[in-house]
Motif scaffolding. Structure first.
Motif, PDB file in Angstrom:
ATOM      1  N   ARG A 239       0.837  -1.208   0.000  1.00 17.04           N
ATOM      2  CA  ARG A 239       0.000   0.000   0.000  1.00 17.04           C
ATOM      3  C   ARG A 239       0.869   1.255   0.000  1.00 17.04           C
ATOM      4  O   ARG A 239       0.553   2.243  -0.678  1.00 17.04           O
ATOM      5  N   ALA A 240       1.968   1.212   0.762  1.00 19.37           N
ATOM      6  CA  ALA A 240       2.861   2.372   0.821  1.00 19.37           C
ATOM      7  C   ALA A 240       3.700   2.507  -0.446  1.00 19.37           C
ATOM      8  O   ALA A 240       3.949   3.615  -0.923  1.00 19.37           O
ATOM      9  N   ILE A 241       4.129   1.378  -0.991  1.00 16.58           N
ATOM     10  CA  ILE A 241       5.002   1.377  -2.169  1.00 16.58           C
ATOM     11  C   ILE A 241       4.233   1.678  -3.451  1.00 16.58           C
ATOM     12  O   ILE A 241       4.698   2.418  -4.316  1.00 16.58           O
ATOM     13  N   ASP A 242       3.046   1.123  -3.574  1.00 19.39           N
ATOM     14  CA  ASP A 242       2.293   1.172  -4.829  1.00 19.39           C
ATOM     15  C   ASP A 242       0.812   1.403  -4.528  1.00 19.39           C
ATOM     16  O   ASP A 242      -0.012   0.491  -4.636  1.00 19.39           O
ATOM     17  N   PRO A 243       0.437   2.623  -4.143  1.00 15.53           N
ATOM     18  CA  PRO A 243      -0.964   2.861  -3.754  1.00 15.53           C
ATOM     19  C   PRO A 243      -1.975   2.590  -4.863  1.00 15.53           C
ATOM     20  O   PRO A 243      -3.080   2.126  -4.588  1.00 15.53           O
ATOM     21  N   GLU A 244      -1.609   2.863  -6.118  1.00 16.54           N
ATOM     22  CA  GLU A 244      -2.545   2.608  -7.209  1.00 16.54           C
ATOM     23  C   GLU A 244      -2.728   1.110  -7.433  1.00 16.54           C
ATOM     24  O   GLU A 244      -3.834   0.625  -7.669  1.00 16.54           O
ATOM     25  N   GLY A 245      -1.614   0.360  -7.368  1.00 18.94           N
ATOM     26  CA  GLY A 245      -1.720  -1.093  -7.484  1.00 18.94           C
ATOM     27  C   GLY A 245      -2.510  -1.688  -6.338  1.00 18.94           C
ATOM     28  O   GLY A 245      -3.324  -2.605  -6.526  1.00 18.94           O
ATOM     29  N   LYS A 247      -4.883  -0.250  -4.706  1.00 19.75           N
ATOM     30  CA  LYS A 247      -6.292   0.073  -4.930  1.00 19.75           C
ATOM     31  C   LYS A 247      -6.933  -0.942  -5.878  1.00 19.75           C
ATOM     32  O   LYS A 247      -8.052  -1.411  -5.644  1.00 19.75           O
ATOM     33  N   LEU A 248      -6.227  -1.291  -6.937  1.00 20.19           N
ATOM     34  CA  LEU A 248      -6.763  -2.265  -7.880  1.00 20.19           C
ATOM     35  C   LEU A 248      -6.991  -3.615  -7.220  1.00 20.19           C
ATOM     36  O   LEU A 248      -8.052  -4.240  -7.376  1.00 20.19           O
ATOM     37  N   LEU A 249      -6.000  -4.095  -6.459  1.00 22.49           N
ATOM     38  CA  LEU A 249      -6.082  -5.433  -5.862  1.00 22.49           C
ATOM     39  C   LEU A 249      -7.072  -5.492  -4.706  1.00 22.49           C
ATOM     40  O   LEU A 249      -7.552  -6.578  -4.360  1.00 22.49           O
ATOM     41  N   SER A 250      -7.391  -4.358  -4.115  1.00 22.00           N
ATOM     42  CA  SER A 250      -8.315  -4.349  -2.975  1.00 22.00           C
ATOM     43  C   SER A 250      -9.738  -3.976  -3.371  1.00 22.00           C
ATOM     44  O   SER A 250     -10.640  -4.034  -2.534  1.00 22.00           O
ATOM     45  N   GLU A 251      -9.946  -3.609  -4.647  1.00 19.58           N
ATOM     46  CA  GLU A 251     -11.288  -3.206  -5.076  1.00 19.58           C
ATOM     47  C   GLU A 251     -11.881  -4.084  -6.167  1.00 19.58           C
ATOM     48  O   GLU A 251     -13.095  -4.106  -6.346  1.00 19.58           O
ATOM     49  N   ILE A 252     -11.044  -4.819  -6.900  1.00 18.10           N
ATOM     50  CA  ILE A 252     -11.533  -5.596  -8.040  1.00 18.10           C
ATOM     51  C   ILE A 252     -11.535  -7.090  -7.712  1.00 18.10           C
ATOM     52  O   ILE A 252     -10.529  -7.635  -7.243  1.00 18.10           O
ATOM     53  N   ASN A 253     -12.653  -7.743  -7.955  1.00 22.86           N
ATOM     54  CA  ASN A 253     -12.767  -9.184  -7.756  1.00 22.86           C
ATOM     55  C   ASN A 253     -12.219  -9.939  -8.969  1.00 22.86           C
ATOM     56  O   ASN A 253     -12.450  -9.526 -10.114  1.00 22.86           O
ATOM     57  N   VAL A 254     -11.517 -11.032  -8.692  1.00 24.28           N
ATOM     58  CA  VAL A 254     -11.024 -11.898  -9.773  1.00 24.28           C
ATOM     59  C   VAL A 254     -11.471 -13.334  -9.480  1.00 24.28           C
ATOM     60  O   VAL A 254     -11.754 -13.694  -8.339  1.00 24.28           O
ATOM     61  N   PRO A 255     -11.535 -14.177 -10.519  1.00 20.41           N
ATOM     62  CA  PRO A 255     -12.121 -15.515 -10.339  1.00 20.41           C
ATOM     63  C   PRO A 255     -11.115 -16.562  -9.872  1.00 20.41           C
ATOM     64  O   PRO A 255      -9.951 -16.563 -10.271  1.00 20.41           O
ATOM     65  N   PRO A 305      -0.008  -6.046 -14.175  1.00 18.55           N
ATOM     66  CA  PRO A 305       1.276  -5.580 -13.637  1.00 18.55           C
ATOM     67  C   PRO A 305       1.237  -5.374 -12.124  1.00 18.55           C
ATOM     68  O   PRO A 305       2.187  -5.718 -11.421  1.00 18.55           O
ATOM     69  N   ALA A 306       0.121  -4.823 -11.609  1.00 19.59           N
ATOM     70  CA  ALA A 306       0.006  -4.634 -10.165  1.00 19.59           C
ATOM     71  C   ALA A 306      -0.033  -5.976  -9.446  1.00 19.59           C
ATOM     72  O   ALA A 306       0.597  -6.158  -8.396  1.00 19.59           O
ATOM     73  N   PHE A 307      -0.778  -6.930 -10.007  1.00 19.80           N
ATOM     74  CA  PHE A 307      -0.881  -8.264  -9.436  1.00 19.80           C
ATOM     75  C   PHE A 307       0.497  -8.931  -9.365  1.00 19.80           C
ATOM     76  O   PHE A 307       0.860  -9.537  -8.349  1.00 19.80           O
TER      77      PHE A 307
END
Length: 379
Positions: A239-245, A247-255, A305-307
């Motif tokens: 979260r500190a290193i890559d706030p945008e990444g 955000k993606l991993l904590s808001e988007i559901n994946v299967p 890339p964030a994942f």
């Protein structure tokens, strides 16, 4: 608005509720529905359940009069033959809309790869016999998410005895228990001698089990080093290193999926899990059970890339404890927080047998609350 002053001071009756001066000297507002619904007489001291059903009122609750008597707010209701005596302490506790105090709401303590010597350890015998030890064990599970129970007998019953101290065995589509050993026709990577990447278990279930138990019954093989890491520590750093990444991993559901001849389990989960306060509570991650990500391809330009950045961070030695779980030991951990895996081992070099099961995380917290607090109804 029709405002009345009650016969006693400190209480003002309004259209939808009343105002009362509490110990902080401010006039706190309380809705009439809430006051009537939570009248102490609305609850049974025997069943500890609500016995009053506000749906049965013919008219919206309205106070005819209200005054303070002996540290209670006494309300006479206008269209009902009922009087409520609400302790002022209850009103003070709920004046700001805050939840009922929860003794299990303990702050998580992140840990790193050097945590092995500090992992909480208890013997099975002392957990079964000593309420204080059992309380300390559950507290460690809530705060750190991991513990090791030693001196476990080489029996199936031992694992059940341990699990029952926290809750009840929580079945998955694998059954009540699972046995991790090398299988000739494996249905899971864990049932081979191959390396097992860091993951959380059963992500394909709609609600994955909360607490996992791995009882090492035999371990004489070469290799097979155990790997455990704290997803909270890694995700906090991400979260500190890559706030945008983050955000993606904590808001988007994946299967995620788990499929074989007689089951086809599927779910969508967020890789980074947040609690009601926005703090990291854990992870759901498993490369061998990640389904084909069904997001628009343009979204994958940033998501993938964030994942991958997070996955690489999670595998850093900074976060991972590496050790050999010995026979007679059982590692217990939060399956929504702790990632685990193992190095490859030689299946012909000896015997390696783990028996595992799960309990529910909420039930563990329930057990902890019952050990440390009296609750609302205990006299």
């Amino acid at each position: 608005m029709n405002i009345q002053t009650s016969p006693k001071t400190h209480v003002l009756l309004e259209e939808n509720g009343l105002r009362i001066a509490l110990s902080n000297a401010e006039m706190a507002y309380f809705n009439y529905y809430w006051l009537r619904d939570n009248c102490p007489t609305s609850f049974s001291s025997v069943t500890r359940e609500r016995t009053f059903d506000i749906f049965h009122l013919n008219l919206p609750p309205q106070a005819r009069a209200a005054q303070v008597e002996n540290e209670n707010l006494v309300i006479t209701w206008a269209d009902e033959d009922h009087v409520t005596r609400m302790p002022l302490t209850t009103l003070e506790a709920y004046a700001n809309g805050t939840g009922r105090p929860d003794p299990a709401d303990l702050p998580r303590k992140p840990w790193f790869g050097d945590h092995l010597t500090d992992v909480t350890r208890f013997t099975l015998d002392e957990l079964m016999k000593d309420r204080t030890k059992r309380t300390a064990w559950l507290e460690a599970m809530i705060v750190e998410g991991i513990s090791i129970v030693t001196q476990m007998p080489d029996t199936d019953a031992a694992l059940t005895d341990l699990a029952n101290l926290a809750g009840t065995v929580r079945p998955t589509f694998f059954g009540d228990y699972f046995d991790v050993r090398t299988h000739i026709n494996p249905t899971n990577t864990a049932y081979t001698a191959a390396a097992l990447e860091l993951h959380t278990d059963v992500p394909a279930e709609e609600a994955a089990p909360g607490i996992q138990y791995l009882h090492m019954r035999a371990n004489s093989v070469e290799g097979g080093l155990n790997l455990f890491g704290d997803g909270v520590a890694a995700a906090n750093d991400f979260r500190a290193i890559d706030p945008e990444g983050f955000k993606l991993l904590s808001e988007i559901n994946v299967p995620f999926y788990c499929e074989h001849d007689d089951y086809d389990m599927r779910s969508h989960q967020r890789v980074i899990e947040l609690d009601q306060n926005g703090a990291v509570s854990g992870l759901t991650i498993s490369q061998h059970m990640l389904d084909l990500i069904d997001l628009p391809q343009e979204v994958l330009d940033t998501y993938y890339p964030a994942f991958c950045r997070f996955g690489k961070l999670l595998q850093d030695d900074k976060y991972i404890m590496k050790f050999t779980l010995q026979a007679t030991e059982c590692i217990v951990f939060d399956n929504h927080r702790i990632v685990h895996g193992r190095a490859a081992y030689s299946a012909t070099s000896g015997e390696r047998y783990l028996r595992g099961t799960y309990t529910d995380r909420a039930e563990m917290r329930s057990t902890y609350r019952s050990l440390v607090a009296e609750g609302r109804f205990k006299s």
